[in-house]
Design a protein around this motif. Structure first.
Motif, PDB file in Angstrom:
ATOM      1  N   GLN A 275     -90.485   3.279  16.193  1.00  0.00           N
ATOM      2  CA  GLN A 275     -89.299   2.420  16.160  1.00  0.00           C
ATOM      3  C   GLN A 275     -88.646   2.371  14.776  1.00  0.00           C
ATOM      4  O   GLN A 275     -87.700   1.633  14.563  1.00  0.00           O
ATOM      5  CB  GLN A 275     -89.665   1.002  16.594  1.00  0.00           C
ATOM      6  CG  GLN A 275     -90.069   0.887  18.056  1.00  0.00           C
ATOM      7  CD  GLN A 275     -90.367  -0.547  18.449  1.00  0.00           C
ATOM      8  OE1 GLN A 275     -91.391  -1.113  18.084  1.00  0.00           O
ATOM      9  NE2 GLN A 275     -89.450  -1.160  19.191  1.00  0.00           N
ATOM     10  N   LYS A 276     -89.139   3.198  13.853  1.00  0.00           N
ATOM     11  CA  LYS A 276     -88.612   3.159  12.478  1.00  0.00           C
ATOM     12  C   LYS A 276     -87.283   3.893  12.379  1.00  0.00           C
ATOM     13  O   LYS A 276     -87.166   5.048  12.793  1.00  0.00           O
ATOM     14  CB  LYS A 276     -89.613   3.800  11.503  1.00  0.00           C
ATOM     15  CG  LYS A 276     -89.137   3.842  10.056  1.00  0.00           C
ATOM     16  CD  LYS A 276     -89.146   2.451   9.463  1.00  0.00           C
ATOM     17  CE  LYS A 276     -88.655   2.449   8.015  1.00  0.00           C
ATOM     18  NZ  LYS A 276     -87.188   2.603   7.902  1.00  0.00           N
ATOM     19  N   PHE A 277     -86.284   3.228  11.814  1.00  0.00           N
ATOM     20  CA  PHE A 277     -84.994   3.858  11.549  1.00  0.00           C
ATOM     21  C   PHE A 277     -85.152   4.805  10.362  1.00  0.00           C
ATOM     22  O   PHE A 277     -85.702   4.441   9.325  1.00  0.00           O
ATOM     23  CB  PHE A 277     -83.957   2.783  11.236  1.00  0.00           C
ATOM     24  CG  PHE A 277     -82.666   3.324  10.688  1.00  0.00           C
ATOM     25  CD1 PHE A 277     -81.853   4.134  11.465  1.00  0.00           C
ATOM     26  CD2 PHE A 277     -82.280   3.026   9.386  1.00  0.00           C
ATOM     27  CE1 PHE A 277     -80.659   4.634  10.959  1.00  0.00           C
ATOM     28  CE2 PHE A 277     -81.087   3.515   8.880  1.00  0.00           C
ATOM     29  CZ  PHE A 277     -80.275   4.322   9.669  1.00  0.00           C
ATOM     30  N   HIS A 278     -84.681   6.049  10.504  1.00  0.00           N
ATOM     31  CA  HIS A 278     -84.777   7.044   9.440  1.00  0.00           C
ATOM     32  C   HIS A 278     -83.530   6.968   8.559  1.00  0.00           C
ATOM     33  O   HIS A 278     -82.440   7.419   8.964  1.00  0.00           O
ATOM     34  CB  HIS A 278     -84.924   8.452  10.023  1.00  0.00           C
ATOM     35  CG  HIS A 278     -86.257   8.707  10.631  1.00  0.00           C
ATOM     36  ND1 HIS A 278     -86.895   9.929  10.577  1.00  0.00           N
ATOM     37  CD2 HIS A 278     -87.114   7.892  11.293  1.00  0.00           C
ATOM     38  CE1 HIS A 278     -88.050   9.860  11.186  1.00  0.00           C
ATOM     39  NE2 HIS A 278     -88.209   8.626  11.636  1.00  0.00           N
ATOM     40  N   THR A 279     -83.677   6.416   7.375  1.00  0.00           N
ATOM     41  CA  THR A 279     -82.553   6.340   6.443  1.00  0.00           C
ATOM     42  C   THR A 279     -82.249   7.738   5.909  1.00  0.00           C
ATOM     43  O   THR A 279     -83.079   8.648   5.984  1.00  0.00           O
ATOM     44  CB  THR A 279     -82.908   5.425   5.262  1.00  0.00           C
ATOM     45  OG1 THR A 279     -83.983   6.019   4.521  1.00  0.00           O
ATOM     46  CG2 THR A 279     -83.327   4.036   5.733  1.00  0.00           C
ATOM     47  N   PRO A 280     -81.047   7.940   5.334  1.00  0.00           N
ATOM     48  CA  PRO A 280     -80.742   9.244   4.740  1.00  0.00           C
ATOM     49  C   PRO A 280     -81.746   9.672   3.671  1.00  0.00           C
ATOM     50  O   PRO A 280     -82.099  10.842   3.584  1.00  0.00           O
ATOM     51  CB  PRO A 280     -79.341   9.029   4.149  1.00  0.00           C
ATOM     52  CG  PRO A 280     -78.725   7.995   5.017  1.00  0.00           C
ATOM     53  CD  PRO A 280     -79.857   7.061   5.368  1.00  0.00           C
ATOM     54  N   GLY A 281     -82.212   8.721   2.870  1.00  0.00           N
ATOM     55  CA  GLY A 281     -83.202   9.065   1.848  1.00  0.00           C
ATOM     56  C   GLY A 281     -84.508   9.538   2.462  1.00  0.00           C
ATOM     57  O   GLY A 281     -85.101  10.525   2.026  1.00  0.00           O
ATOM     58  N   MET A 282     -84.963   8.832   3.481  1.00  0.00           N
ATOM     59  CA  MET A 282     -86.181   9.215   4.194  1.00  0.00           C
ATOM     60  C   MET A 282     -86.006  10.583   4.847  1.00  0.00           C
ATOM     61  O   MET A 282     -86.901  11.441   4.768  1.00  0.00           O
ATOM     62  CB  MET A 282     -86.492   8.143   5.239  1.00  0.00           C
ATOM     63  CG  MET A 282     -87.724   8.388   6.082  1.00  0.00           C
ATOM     64  SD  MET A 282     -87.971   6.985   7.207  1.00  0.00           S
ATOM     65  CE  MET A 282     -89.162   7.675   8.361  1.00  0.00           C
ATOM     66  N   GLN A 283     -84.857  10.811   5.474  1.00  0.00           N
ATOM     67  CA  GLN A 283     -84.594  12.102   6.107  1.00  0.00           C
ATOM     68  C   GLN A 283     -84.605  13.225   5.088  1.00  0.00           C
ATOM     69  O   GLN A 283     -85.157  14.304   5.332  1.00  0.00           O
ATOM     70  CB  GLN A 283     -83.237  12.071   6.814  1.00  0.00           C
ATOM     71  CG  GLN A 283     -83.182  11.184   8.053  1.00  0.00           C
ATOM     72  CD  GLN A 283     -81.793  11.156   8.656  1.00  0.00           C
ATOM     73  OE1 GLN A 283     -81.104  12.163   8.711  1.00  0.00           O
ATOM     74  NE2 GLN A 283     -81.366   9.994   9.102  1.00  0.00           N
ATOM     75  N   ALA A 284     -83.996  12.985   3.917  1.00  0.00           N
ATOM     76  CA  ALA A 284     -83.917  14.016   2.886  1.00  0.00           C
ATOM     77  C   ALA A 284     -85.306  14.358   2.338  1.00  0.00           C
ATOM     78  O   ALA A 284     -85.607  15.528   2.086  1.00  0.00           O
ATOM     79  CB  ALA A 284     -83.000  13.555   1.751  1.00  0.00           C
ATOM     80  N   PHE A 285     -86.167  13.342   2.181  1.00  0.00           N
ATOM     81  CA  PHE A 285     -87.506  13.616   1.650  1.00  0.00           C
ATOM     82  C   PHE A 285     -88.352  14.382   2.659  1.00  0.00           C
ATOM     83  O   PHE A 285     -89.074  15.320   2.298  1.00  0.00           O
ATOM     84  CB  PHE A 285     -88.204  12.320   1.247  1.00  0.00           C
ATOM     85  CG  PHE A 285     -89.462  12.550   0.458  1.00  0.00           C
ATOM     86  CD1 PHE A 285     -89.419  12.656  -0.922  1.00  0.00           C
ATOM     87  CD2 PHE A 285     -90.701  12.681   1.089  1.00  0.00           C
ATOM     88  CE1 PHE A 285     -90.577  12.892  -1.657  1.00  0.00           C
ATOM     89  CE2 PHE A 285     -91.851  12.918   0.369  1.00  0.00           C
ATOM     90  CZ  PHE A 285     -91.785  13.021  -1.017  1.00  0.00           C
TER      91      PHE A 285
END
Length: 315
Positions: A275-285
């Motif tokens: 259920q965790k929303f993937h932020t752009p920073g998380m996606q980039a890492f």
């Protein structure tokens, strides 16, 4: 709206820590301000979000349903703040890594990420597999890089890169004079191993399950460097990731013991709450993690490079 971002921030902190006092410390608020914000949120909507057990607060069904949505809203608010500040929307994140990954890969990954995105703030927590999984499941971490298996149905686990454990000893160990080392011979040796709850310990026990009851475990240590030093001092043999032994094998301070009947392969994984929303920073890492392992068949074959293109040695 009848709620504020501050109220949601307080709710999320209390939900993660199950404690008003710990949430207070994390948010740098007074305890009365934290308690008041939570009480007002519940009062405004005439809803209970926690079950009270003395000083401990535990999310109830309503609270568990709200938590991931509140985290997502706060993450999106962070994106807006980053955009307004001119940081291309890459707000910060907090991730966990198990000890082998944390000590030998994660810091290099963070360094490369910060070079590419200098305005993004990253926090790395290094724990064993059991602790990282627990923190990801409670939304205390946005995602994790783990060595062990994921038994939690609430978490998604993506295979990342293969890894191999290796049995090793000091160069003058008596087993080094043997032409063929068997499982039974290894079982009679004094062993230095990782602690319960670690992915390395889990893989070790799986590989040695047929002789595990016969093994002489003398010492359990949490850190791979401490294990390496103990083995170098002649205190026994051990079994950890080849990734952590690359430099020691090159120096000759430690040597591998090959045992044909052992299967010491395992898989590193990237894990996050479903259920965790993937932020752009998380996606980039996470994209960077996939990128650096794309050409590697095994973790110790990963090559990280600095800004000039030179390979970075990890020790």
């Amino acid at each position: 709206m009848r709620y504020t971002l501050r109220q949601l921030e307080v709710f999320v902190a209390v939900g993660r820590f199950e404690s008003v006092s710990r949430a207070t410390e994390a948010l740098n608020l007074s305890q009365s301000a934290t308690s008041t914000a939570l009480a007002e949120l519940e009062k405004q909507f005439d809803v209970r979000l926690f079950d009270r057990h003395g000083k401990r607060l535990q999310l109830n069904e309503s609270g568990r349903a709200l938590l991931p949505r509140a985290i997502e809203l706060l993450d999106r608010a962070g994106e807006i703040e980053s955009l307004l500040a001119g940081n291309a929307g890459l707000n910060g994140f907090r991730f966990g890594a198990t000890l082998t990954i944390g000590n030998y890969l994660a810091t290099l990954l963070v360094g490369e990420f910060m070079r590419r995105y200098p305005g993004c703030r990253v926090q790395l927590d290094v724990h064993n597999t059991e602790q990282v999984l627990r923190k990801v499941a409670h939304f205390e971490l946005d995602f994790g890089l783990i060595e062990g298996d994921n038994p939690n149905p609430d978490l998604s686990a993506e295979p990342w890169v293969s890894d191999e454990l290796v049995v090793f000893a000091a160069p003058d160990h008596p087993l080094m004079r043997e032409k063929h080392v068997t499982l039974e011979m290894l079982a009679r040796q004094p062993w230095i191993v990782r602690e319960p709850g670690s992915g390395t310990r889990q893989a070790f026990e799986n590989a040695f399950h047929s002789v595990r009851s016969q093994m002489d475990v003398r010492l359990e240590l949490e850190h791979t460097e401490a294990i390496k030093r103990a083995v170098e001092a002649g205190m026994g043999v051990s079994c950890i990731s080849r990734l952590a032994l690359k430099e020691a094998f090159r120096r000759g301070s430690l040597v591998p013991i090959e045992v044909a009947e052992l299967n010491l392969q395992r898989q590193f994984h990237i894990v996050w709450h479903k259920q965790k929303f993937h932020t752009p920073g998380m996606q980039a890492f996470i994209a960077l993690c996939r990128e650096v392992t794309a050409g590697a068949a095994r973790s110790d074959e990963i090559v990280m490079r600095d800004a000039s293109g030179r390979a970075i040695e990890y020790r």
